[in-house]
Motif scaffolding. Structure first.
Motif, PDB file in Angstrom:
ATOM      1  N   GLY A   1      31.558  41.940  35.664  1.00 33.50           N
ATOM      2  CA  GLY A   1      32.141  43.259  36.186  1.00 33.50           C
ATOM      3  C   GLY A   1      32.238  44.268  34.914  1.00 33.50           C
ATOM      4  O   GLY A   1      31.943  45.310  34.974  1.00 33.50           O
TER       5      GLY A   1
ATOM      6  N   SER B   1      28.255  51.315  36.410  1.00 33.48           N
ATOM      7  CA  SER B   1      28.350  51.102  37.753  1.00 33.48           C
ATOM      8  C   SER B   1      29.758  50.704  38.021  1.00 33.48           C
ATOM      9  O   SER B   1      30.049  49.549  38.033  1.00 33.48           O
ATOM     10  N   LYS B   2      30.641  51.755  37.927  1.00 31.72           N
ATOM     11  CA  LYS B   2      32.077  51.377  37.702  1.00 31.72           C
ATOM     12  C   LYS B   2      32.645  50.809  39.248  1.00 31.72           C
ATOM     13  O   LYS B   2      33.518  49.864  38.983  1.00 31.72           O
ATOM     14  N   ILE B   3      32.056  51.438  40.111  1.00 33.76           N
ATOM     15  CA  ILE B   3      32.753  50.929  41.609  1.00 33.76           C
ATOM     16  C   ILE B   3      32.392  49.407  41.745  1.00 33.76           C
ATOM     17  O   ILE B   3      33.356  48.586  42.019  1.00 33.76           O
ATOM     18  N   VAL B   4      31.296  49.033  41.398  1.00 36.86           N
ATOM     19  CA  VAL B   4      30.549  47.647  41.575  1.00 36.86           C
ATOM     20  C   VAL B   4      31.493  46.624  40.680  1.00 36.86           C
ATOM     21  O   VAL B   4      31.773  45.845  40.873  1.00 36.86           O
TER      22      VAL B   4
ATOM     23  N   LEU C   1      34.253  47.220  39.101  1.00 44.47           N
ATOM     24  CA  LEU C   1      35.816  47.073  39.481  1.00 44.47           C
ATOM     25  C   LEU C   1      35.879  46.116  40.673  1.00 44.47           C
ATOM     26  O   LEU C   1      37.067  45.511  40.593  1.00 44.47           O
ATOM     27  N   ILE C   2      35.010  46.250  41.555  1.00 45.38           N
ATOM     28  CA  ILE C   2      35.116  45.098  42.569  1.00 45.38           C
ATOM     29  C   ILE C   2      35.054  43.908  42.429  1.00 45.38           C
ATOM     30  O   ILE C   2      35.752  43.003  42.617  1.00 45.38           O
ATOM     31  N   LEU C   3      34.083  43.711  41.355  1.00 47.36           N
ATOM     32  CA  LEU C   3      33.950  42.199  41.021  1.00 47.36           C
ATOM     33  C   LEU C   3      35.151  41.793  40.159  1.00 47.36           C
ATOM     34  O   LEU C   3      35.481  40.629  40.221  1.00 47.36           O
TER      35      LEU C   3
ATOM     36  N   LEU D   1      38.262  42.909  40.180  1.00 50.73           N
ATOM     37  CA  LEU D   1      39.646  43.029  40.969  1.00 50.73           C
ATOM     38  C   LEU D   1      39.652  42.096  42.184  1.00 50.73           C
ATOM     39  O   LEU D   1      40.659  41.647  42.728  1.00 50.73           O
ATOM     40  N   THR D   2      38.097  41.695  42.878  1.00 57.18           N
ATOM     41  CA  THR D   2      38.468  40.951  43.955  1.00 57.18           C
ATOM     42  C   THR D   2      37.791  39.248  43.597  1.00 57.18           C
ATOM     43  O   THR D   2      38.482  38.239  43.776  1.00 57.18           O
ATOM     44  N   ILE D   3      36.574  39.204  43.300  1.00 54.59           N
ATOM     45  CA  ILE D   3      35.812  37.962  43.023  1.00 54.59           C
ATOM     46  C   ILE D   3      36.436  37.226  41.910  1.00 54.59           C
ATOM     47  O   ILE D   3      36.879  36.310  42.177  1.00 54.59           O
TER      48      ILE D   3
END
Length: 81
Positions: A34, A42-45, A47-49, A51-53
């Motif tokens: 991430g 690729s800021k959105i992807v 952050l998703i990695l 903050l979630t995974i």
């Protein structure tokens, strides 16, 4: 499938491997991935990695360690130690 998951939750050795080795390793790998994605654009992807995974693996590790400690405590009280 449900029987094998129940057997896994009742085995302290398997919970040791999950809680102390695999889940923290996966959390570290996904956090690094991430961060790499954020740095490369690729800021959105990224952050998703992060903050979630990564958080799922971190909390899964804590849950596995807690379940293992509870199982070991039950075994100790059951044997009369």
């Amino acid at each position: 499938m449900k029987e094998s998951i129940k057997a896994l939750k009742a085995n302290p050795e398997a919970l040791f491997v999950l809680g102390y080795m695999l889940f923290p390793l996966f959390a570290l790998v996904f956090a690094g991935l991430g961060l790499f994605l954020i740095i490369t654009g690729s800021k959105i992807v990224g952050l998703i990695l992060i903050l979630t995974i990564t958080q799922l693996f971190a909390f899964g590790s804590l849950k596995a360690v807690g379940t293992r400690k509870r199982l070991l405590a039950e075994q100790d009280t059951g044997t009369g130690r």
